[in-house]
Design a protein around this motif. Sequence first.
Motif, short mmCIF file in Angstrom:
data_model
loop_
_atom_site.label_atom_id
_atom_site.label_comp_id
_atom_site.label_asym_id
_atom_site.label_seq_id
_atom_site.Cartn_x
_atom_site.Cartn_y
_atom_site.Cartn_z
N THR A 58 0.82 -1.21 0.00
CA THR A 58 0.00 0.00 0.00
C THR A 58 0.86 1.28 0.00
O THR A 58 0.45 2.30 -0.53
N THR A 64 2.70 6.40 -1.70
CA THR A 64 1.49 5.59 -1.55
C THR A 64 1.12 5.01 -2.91
O THR A 64 1.13 5.71 -3.93
N ARG A 66 -1.79 3.55 -4.97
CA ARG A 66 -3.24 3.52 -4.94
C ARG A 66 -3.82 2.39 -5.81
O ARG A 66 -4.76 1.72 -5.41
N ASN A 67 -3.25 2.18 -6.97
CA ASN A 67 -3.78 1.16 -7.89
C ASN A 67 -2.95 -0.11 -7.74
O ASN A 67 -1.99 -0.34 -8.48
#
Length: 533
Positions: A58, A64, A66-67
């Motif tokens: 994550t 970060t 996201r996908n």
Amino acid sequence: MSDKRKASVISTTPKSLGDFPVLGWYTVFTLILSESIMLPQMANISFMVFGGYSPTVTSCGDVTFRNNTAPDHCAAVAAVVAQTNCIPELTAQFESVAMEFGRYCDGMIDVKTSISIQMFGVLLGAVTFGQLSDHFGRRKILFICSIGMFAFDLAASYASSLNAFTALMLGAMFFTGGNSTVSHVFLMEMVPKKDRVWTTMIVSYSPNYIIMSIIAYFMPNWRSLLTFITLTNLLTLLLLWAAYESPRYFVQKGALAEAKRTYEKIERLNGSASVERQLILDQLIEKEVVALEERRSGKRHYIYHLFYTWDMVTYTAAFSYSLFVTSMLVYALMFNMEKLSGSLYWNNVILGFIRYSFNLVASVVDLKLSIGRKFVHKFAVLWVAGPLLGVFVIKFWDISLPMLSNVLTLIGTAMCSQLFVVVLVANSELFPTPIRNTSSSFQQIFTRLGSVMSPHFFYFTNFWTGAPYLFMVVLMLLNGGFFWWAIPETKGTPMQDHMPPKHQRIWRHRNLETGDVGATNLVKNGTSNDGVV
């Protein structure tokens, strides 16, 4: 038991001891025992569906992701780790072995290798304990296997590294393989002929997938789940202590007096004991005494006796290929559940529910309709191949239908349970008692070879998008064609207690057939007098 039931029991005189058992209370106990054996057995084999579940990254440091499903997700994670030396934050629906020991993305190949090693343990156990149960008894070997599963599962739940976990689970799966092979033969020998299929389908892996998924939901950590699996073996040991040895095993060993006593005890528990049934049993035992005197030679049977006649060679090849392909496909899809969208738990519950629904329908069909084993096998092959072909089309043309792809995958995978059942039942019906368990053990080699290869199936066949599913379709269609050509219809046929007559054997060298020490040693060394085995 009512007078009407007793009349129906004796209306058809059994032609052999294999036809003697009837449905009764001891049969119910046998089914409960089989379920107690099946749950820890199935839980061990499918544990890595949860324990090997792939986590997703994550974030890593300040970055970060996201996908998490993007094709380049793992490449992006690797680039960030290389640049910043950050420690990735992992998340997963289940706190798996992979998650605890930091395996993700390319590191998941270590987990898949661990699964393959564990499945190799199942293969070794199937080979080892299959023959041992022919010499020492089904019940005793099942007892030993349950103790081994308990000990190694418990030790594995405390493993401190992936390597230690793999080594301990290898031991657990070794005993699981023996348990799997012997338990099926034990059930087949204890239930009446006409009830073989429905009992095998009722007491099967399918409902236990649902049970396993529910347990995993409430115990979403691999250590707690494995501890629970360990404890389920205690009930198995208790019920095995109360059970009788298979009387068919005593017949095979020539212990006819013990076989008779066991049948009489089972008759009393079943409520089917009567003067007429006792006379029938006495007559069948007398027939076995005569047959035993005719074959008194101290001969023991080995794996090479599966190739005693040309028909048996063909049967062995067809069963082996069918189980290899079916096992490889089923476990390839199961051990790669992360490729399906949605909940891990719901996907497994749905899979178990669909499988069990198929089992119940097949059980009713087998009891009520005159549909043979070959038709069921052909129908199941086409049912599996059709949905998987649909998944290939969706993947190859990049059609955005994740829910439909899920449904097709689960429906196709679920029907594979019928292929396992048909092959195992037909195998028990075709091979005679002296090598029935050896045959089951030999077939399990190919079942387990398929499961050993399965974790890497998507890696081996991913030449282009959707290619793994096309390979599955082709392999399954070949399975159906080979089985239809090679295997005769076996439904309703009596189980054979003796080997075929000598004039049907392939062996030209007499010592191989009679099983003397010299020939046995030559076979074990891999050669015969003319250099060919």
